[in-house]
Design an enzyme around this catalytic site. Sequence first.
Site, short mmCIF file in Angstrom:
data_model
loop_
_atom_site.label_atom_id
_atom_site.label_comp_id
_atom_site.label_asym_id
_atom_site.label_seq_id
_atom_site.Cartn_x
_atom_site.Cartn_y
_atom_site.Cartn_z
N GLY A 1 2.28 2.52 10.73
CA GLY A 1 3.23 3.62 10.55
C GLY A 1 3.92 4.06 11.83
CG ASN B 1 -1.72 1.23 1.41
OD1 ASN B 1 -1.80 2.05 0.51
ND2 ASN B 1 -2.34 1.38 2.58
CD1 TRP B 2 3.42 0.92 -2.97
CD2 TRP B 2 3.60 2.18 -4.81
NE1 TRP B 2 4.12 0.20 -3.90
CE2 TRP B 2 4.24 0.95 -5.05
CE3 TRP B 2 3.57 3.13 -5.84
CZ2 TRP B 2 4.87 0.65 -6.26
CZ3 TRP B 2 4.18 2.82 -7.05
CH2 TRP B 2 4.83 1.60 -7.26
CE LYS B 3 -0.24 3.31 4.76
NZ LYS B 3 -0.19 3.47 6.21
N GLY C 1 2.79 -1.02 4.29
CA GLY C 1 2.83 0.40 3.96
C GLY C 1 4.25 0.86 3.71
N GLY C 2 4.86 1.44 4.72
CA GLY C 2 6.20 2.04 4.59
C GLY C 2 7.21 1.13 3.90
CB SER D 1 5.07 -1.47 11.99
OG SER D 1 4.64 -0.13 12.19
CD GLU E 1 -3.06 5.67 6.64
OE1 GLU E 1 -3.06 5.71 5.40
OE2 GLU E 1 -2.12 5.17 7.31
CG HIS F 1 -5.95 2.05 5.18
ND1 HIS F 1 -5.54 3.00 6.08
CD2 HIS F 1 -4.92 1.17 5.04
CE1 HIS F 1 -4.30 2.70 6.46
NE2 HIS F 1 -3.91 1.61 5.85
CD GLU G 1 -3.67 -2.33 7.37
OE1 GLU G 1 -2.61 -2.64 6.84
OE2 GLU G 1 -4.21 -1.22 7.20
P1 PGA Z 1 2.71 0.47 7.65
O1 PGA Z 1 1.25 0.65 7.02
O2 PGA Z 1 3.28 -0.80 7.11
O3 PGA Z 1 3.48 1.68 7.19
O4 PGA Z 1 2.53 0.41 9.13
C1 PGA Z 1 0.39 -0.45 6.82
C2 PGA Z 1 -0.92 0.02 6.25
O5 PGA Z 1 -1.42 1.07 6.66
O6 PGA Z 1 -1.50 -0.65 5.36
#
Ligand code: PGA
Length: 261
Positions: free
Chosen positions: A179, A10-12, A239-240, A218, A103, A101, A173
């Site tokens: 993050g 997930n590149w966000k 994500g990251g 994470s 967010e 998600h 999640e």
């Molecule tokens: P993260 O994000 O790996 O940066 O914690 C995961 C996500 O939100 O899908």
Amino acid sequence: MQRRYLIAGNWKMNGSLAANAELLTGLLARQNDRSNDFPDIESLVCPPAVYLESVRQRIGDGPILLGAQNLSDQHKAGAYTGEILGAMLAELGCSYVIVGHSERRAYYGEDDATVARKFAAAQAAGLRPILCVGETLEQREGGMTETVLERQLGAVIAACGIGAFARAVVAYEPVWAIGTGRTASPEQAQAAHAYLRGQLAVQDAKIANSTRILYGGSVKADNAAALLCCADVDGGLIGGASLKAAEFLAICAAAQALNKT
Ligand code: PGA
């Protein structure tokens, strides 16, 4: 029932044409070495919507799949300024789309009903939704984890029916792990995943057994194997670490090594 690992990036809201090209060169270099580097897992990248077409051109028909991060809850084209229809994502070659998600729930006001409508819209367009659920730290500390998971998953089951999960993925999640560098322990992840699978099983044991439940929060190259080897963890939503080719490939390699199939 064997569930194939899915490692989803997930590149966000990250990237640029130049940065994406560099990341994809890294991802594809390894896969070009041996045409099927991770033959037993599925890997997926979910770039921002504006980059879907250029990413698709780079990944072609290779083993990396394409997904989107969000879609409209509408089923038909029309006057919805700024929205993106599921059929448009499917036309660009997406096979998956992330819905719900945390967010989007936290910053864009998506409630359980909105998420359920997006889940349905995704399936109507032939996309597989990746339904994200997870509790905040406050909810965990208040002993509310299962209540929250039951509510978030239950809303979609109620709206779309358990049969819809035959063409969907669930992602656990925990919001406090996204993050933050703070990961759920394998025990915490396994407990939540087993709970979610149990919720599906109340409705349909066969579907519960075949539905993949990803862990997200994470995940990095160095903790991936410990999480992925949990019985009910069927992949990761990354994500990251998905923005670094070497990290993402190392997570794919960990899944391939553990390969459950
Ligand atoms: P993260 O994000 O790996 O940066 O914690 C995961 C996500 O939100 O899908």
